[in-house]
Design a protein around this motif. Sequence first.
Motif, PDB file in Angstrom:
ATOM      1  N   LEU A 107       3.489  -6.128  -2.675  1.00  0.00           N
ATOM      2  CA  LEU A 107       4.107  -4.812  -2.826  1.00  0.00           C
ATOM      3  C   LEU A 107       3.761  -3.905  -1.644  1.00  0.00           C
ATOM      4  O   LEU A 107       4.610  -3.173  -1.138  1.00  0.00           O
ATOM      5  CB  LEU A 107       3.656  -4.155  -4.135  1.00  0.00           C
ATOM      6  N   TYR A 108       2.537  -3.966  -1.198  1.00  0.00           N
ATOM      7  CA  TYR A 108       2.094  -3.156  -0.063  1.00  0.00           C
ATOM      8  C   TYR A 108       2.871  -3.539   1.200  1.00  0.00           C
ATOM      9  O   TYR A 108       3.368  -2.675   1.929  1.00  0.00           O
ATOM     10  CB  TYR A 108       0.592  -3.338   0.149  1.00  0.00           C
ATOM     11  N   SER A 109       2.975  -4.838   1.457  1.00  0.00           N
ATOM     12  CA  SER A 109       3.702  -5.292   2.651  1.00  0.00           C
ATOM     13  C   SER A 109       5.164  -4.882   2.602  1.00  0.00           C
ATOM     14  O   SER A 109       5.722  -4.423   3.610  1.00  0.00           O
ATOM     15  CB  SER A 109       3.611  -6.812   2.785  1.00  0.00           C
ATOM     16  N   ALA A 110       5.785  -5.040   1.436  1.00  0.00           N
ATOM     17  CA  ALA A 110       7.194  -4.666   1.303  1.00  0.00           C
ATOM     18  C   ALA A 110       7.382  -3.163   1.506  1.00  0.00           C
ATOM     19  O   ALA A 110       8.284  -2.735   2.238  1.00  0.00           O
ATOM     20  CB  ALA A 110       7.723  -5.091  -0.061  1.00  0.00           C
ATOM     21  N   ALA A 111       6.542  -2.360   0.860  1.00  0.00           N
ATOM     22  CA  ALA A 111       6.664  -0.911   0.979  1.00  0.00           C
ATOM     23  C   ALA A 111       6.367  -0.443   2.393  1.00  0.00           C
ATOM     24  O   ALA A 111       6.995   0.500   2.895  1.00  0.00           O
ATOM     25  CB  ALA A 111       5.724  -0.222  -0.010  1.00  0.00           C
ATOM     26  N   ALA A 118      12.440   9.108   1.533  1.00  0.00           N
ATOM     27  CA  ALA A 118      11.772   9.916   0.510  1.00  0.00           C
ATOM     28  C   ALA A 118      10.650   9.070  -0.105  1.00  0.00           C
ATOM     29  O   ALA A 118      10.589   7.861   0.081  1.00  0.00           O
ATOM     30  CB  ALA A 118      12.763  10.324  -0.565  1.00  0.00           C
ATOM     31  N   THR A 119       9.791   9.717  -0.839  1.00  0.00           N
ATOM     32  CA  THR A 119       8.704   9.002  -1.504  1.00  0.00           C
ATOM     33  C   THR A 119       9.271   8.146  -2.629  1.00  0.00           C
ATOM     34  O   THR A 119      10.037   8.618  -3.449  1.00  0.00           O
ATOM     35  CB  THR A 119       7.668   9.987  -2.070  1.00  0.00           C
ATOM     36  N   VAL A 120       8.879   6.867  -2.629  1.00  0.00           N
ATOM     37  CA  VAL A 120       9.387   5.908  -3.604  1.00  0.00           C
ATOM     38  C   VAL A 120       8.194   5.224  -4.274  1.00  0.00           C
ATOM     39  O   VAL A 120       7.208   4.879  -3.619  1.00  0.00           O
ATOM     40  CB  VAL A 120      10.276   4.842  -2.910  1.00  0.00           C
ATOM     41  N   GLU A 121       8.327   5.023  -5.599  1.00  0.00           N
ATOM     42  CA  GLU A 121       7.292   4.285  -6.326  1.00  0.00           C
ATOM     43  C   GLU A 121       7.883   2.955  -6.773  1.00  0.00           C
ATOM     44  O   GLU A 121       8.917   2.909  -7.422  1.00  0.00           O
ATOM     45  CB  GLU A 121       6.802   5.070  -7.540  1.00  0.00           C
ATOM     46  N   VAL A 129      -0.433  -6.895 -16.364  1.00  0.00           N
ATOM     47  CA  VAL A 129      -0.812  -5.885 -15.373  1.00  0.00           C
ATOM     48  C   VAL A 129       0.432  -5.172 -14.875  1.00  0.00           C
ATOM     49  O   VAL A 129       1.463  -5.793 -14.623  1.00  0.00           O
ATOM     50  CB  VAL A 129      -1.523  -6.540 -14.165  1.00  0.00           C
ATOM     51  N   GLN A 130       0.295  -3.884 -14.718  1.00  0.00           N
ATOM     52  CA  GLN A 130       1.351  -3.106 -14.097  1.00  0.00           C
ATOM     53  C   GLN A 130       0.840  -2.658 -12.727  1.00  0.00           C
ATOM     54  O   GLN A 130      -0.067  -1.831 -12.625  1.00  0.00           O
ATOM     55  CB  GLN A 130       1.708  -1.898 -14.955  1.00  0.00           C
ATOM     56  N   ALA A 131       1.402  -3.274 -11.669  1.00  0.00           N
ATOM     57  CA  ALA A 131       0.994  -2.936 -10.297  1.00  0.00           C
ATOM     58  C   ALA A 131       2.002  -1.935  -9.739  1.00  0.00           C
ATOM     59  O   ALA A 131       3.196  -2.026 -10.007  1.00  0.00           O
ATOM     60  CB  ALA A 131       0.959  -4.188  -9.439  1.00  0.00           C
ATOM     61  N   ARG A 132       1.500  -0.976  -8.951  1.00  0.00           N
ATOM     62  CA  ARG A 132       2.405   0.016  -8.381  1.00  0.00           C
ATOM     63  C   ARG A 132       1.978   0.384  -6.964  1.00  0.00           C
ATOM     64  O   ARG A 132       0.801   0.374  -6.634  1.00  0.00           O
ATOM     65  CB  ARG A 132       2.499   1.236  -9.264  1.00  0.00           C
ATOM     66  N   VAL A 133       3.008   0.653  -6.159  1.00  0.00           N
ATOM     67  CA  VAL A 133       2.801   1.101  -4.787  1.00  0.00           C
ATOM     68  C   VAL A 133       3.680   2.325  -4.588  1.00  0.00           C
ATOM     69  O   VAL A 133       4.859   2.320  -4.948  1.00  0.00           O
ATOM     70  CB  VAL A 133       3.180  -0.002  -3.764  1.00  0.00           C
ATOM     71  N   VAL A 134       3.113   3.386  -4.026  1.00  0.00           N
ATOM     72  CA  VAL A 134       3.869   4.600  -3.702  1.00  0.00           C
ATOM     73  C   VAL A 134       3.951   4.673  -2.190  1.00  0.00           C
ATOM     74  O   VAL A 134       2.938   4.680  -1.493  1.00  0.00           O
ATOM     75  CB  VAL A 134       3.190   5.859  -4.280  1.00  0.00           C
ATOM     76  N   ASP A 141       1.394   5.495   0.479  1.00  0.00           N
ATOM     77  CA  ASP A 141       0.540   6.599   0.044  1.00  0.00           C
ATOM     78  C   ASP A 141      -0.565   6.116  -0.894  1.00  0.00           C
ATOM     79  O   ASP A 141      -1.706   6.542  -0.789  1.00  0.00           O
ATOM     80  CB  ASP A 141       1.361   7.679  -0.661  1.00  0.00           C
ATOM     81  N   SER A 142      -0.208   5.240  -1.827  1.00  0.00           N
ATOM     82  CA  SER A 142      -1.220   4.749  -2.762  1.00  0.00           C
ATOM     83  C   SER A 142      -0.811   3.398  -3.337  1.00  0.00           C
ATOM     84  O   SER A 142       0.370   3.067  -3.395  1.00  0.00           O
ATOM     85  CB  SER A 142      -1.456   5.745  -3.896  1.00  0.00           C
ATOM     86  N   ILE A 143      -1.823   2.644  -3.739  1.00  0.00           N
ATOM     87  CA  ILE A 143      -1.590   1.371  -4.408  1.00  0.00           C
ATOM     88  C   ILE A 143      -2.552   1.305  -5.592  1.00  0.00           C
ATOM     89  O   ILE A 143      -3.579   1.991  -5.613  1.00  0.00           O
ATOM     90  CB  ILE A 143      -1.828   0.153  -3.492  1.00  0.00           C
ATOM     91  N   GLY A 144      -2.210   0.499  -6.585  1.00  0.00           N
ATOM     92  CA  GLY A 144      -3.115   0.349  -7.721  1.00  0.00           C
ATOM     93  C   GLY A 144      -2.500  -0.504  -8.804  1.00  0.00           C
ATOM     94  O   GLY A 144      -1.359  -0.954  -8.708  1.00  0.00           O
ATOM     95  N   PHE A 145      -3.278  -0.732  -9.827  1.00  0.00           N
ATOM     96  CA  PHE A 145      -2.770  -1.453 -10.984  1.00  0.00           C
ATOM     97  C   PHE A 145      -3.430  -0.893 -12.228  1.00  0.00           C
ATOM     98  O   PHE A 145      -4.488  -0.271 -12.176  1.00  0.00           O
ATOM     99  CB  PHE A 145      -2.989  -2.961 -10.857  1.00  0.00           C
TER     100      PHE A 145
END
Length: 185
Positions: A107-111, A118-121, A129-134, A141-145
Motif C-alpha cells: 500500500l505504501y509503495s502504491a500510494a 488531493a489527500t486520499v486514504e 486486519v484493516q490496513a490503511r495508507v493516507v 502522510d501516514s500508514i497503519g493497521f
Amino acid sequence: MNEFPRMSVRDTFARDWYLFRLDLLLAGMPNKKVAEIRKDLRIELAQAAQDGEFRQALAGLGPVNVLASNYLEAHGRKVPRVWAGLVAFAVLLYGWLLGVISLIEGLYSAADQIRPDATVEVVRNWLFVQARVVAGPEGVDSIGFSLSGWGLLGWLAVLVIVPLICASVWRAWLPRPTADQAQRA
C-alpha cells in the motif's frame, strides 16, 4: 527441622533455575513422575551443597536438555507435546505479521507512486486486519493497521485454537507406551 544446611542465594537460584528449565522440558510426562524427579534432584543437590560440592554436582547433571531427553526416553515419551503447539503458534504469528507488513509495504509503495492531487486514504482488509495508507500531493502522510471487534476475536481464536489442535495431533501421532512403559510412568 531441615537436615541440610542452608544453601547460598546463588546456589539456590542456580538449582531452582535448572529445575525450572527441566520442568518445562518434561512437559507431557505425568506430574507425579516429574515431582519425584524434582524431589530426587533436590535431595541430591542439597547433599552436594552440604559436602561443599554443589557446583560440581550441578555440572555433573549435565545440560538440562540432555537430562530431560534421557528422562523422557526412559519413560517412552520422545518430545513434549506442548512444544508442537508453541511452534505452531510462533509460525502462525510470524506468518501473519509478515503478511501484514507485506500488505502495508504494498500500500505504501502504491500510494507513493500515485501522488494524487488531493489527500486520499486507501484501505485494504486481510486476515482480520484493516490496513490503511493516507497519501497526499507531498507523498505518504501516514500508514497503519487496526485489529478490532470480531476481527480481533477471530485472530485470537486462530492463534489459540490452531496450536491446541497441533498439540493434540502431535499427542495422537506419538506411539502409545507399551504396558511396561506405562507401568514405569
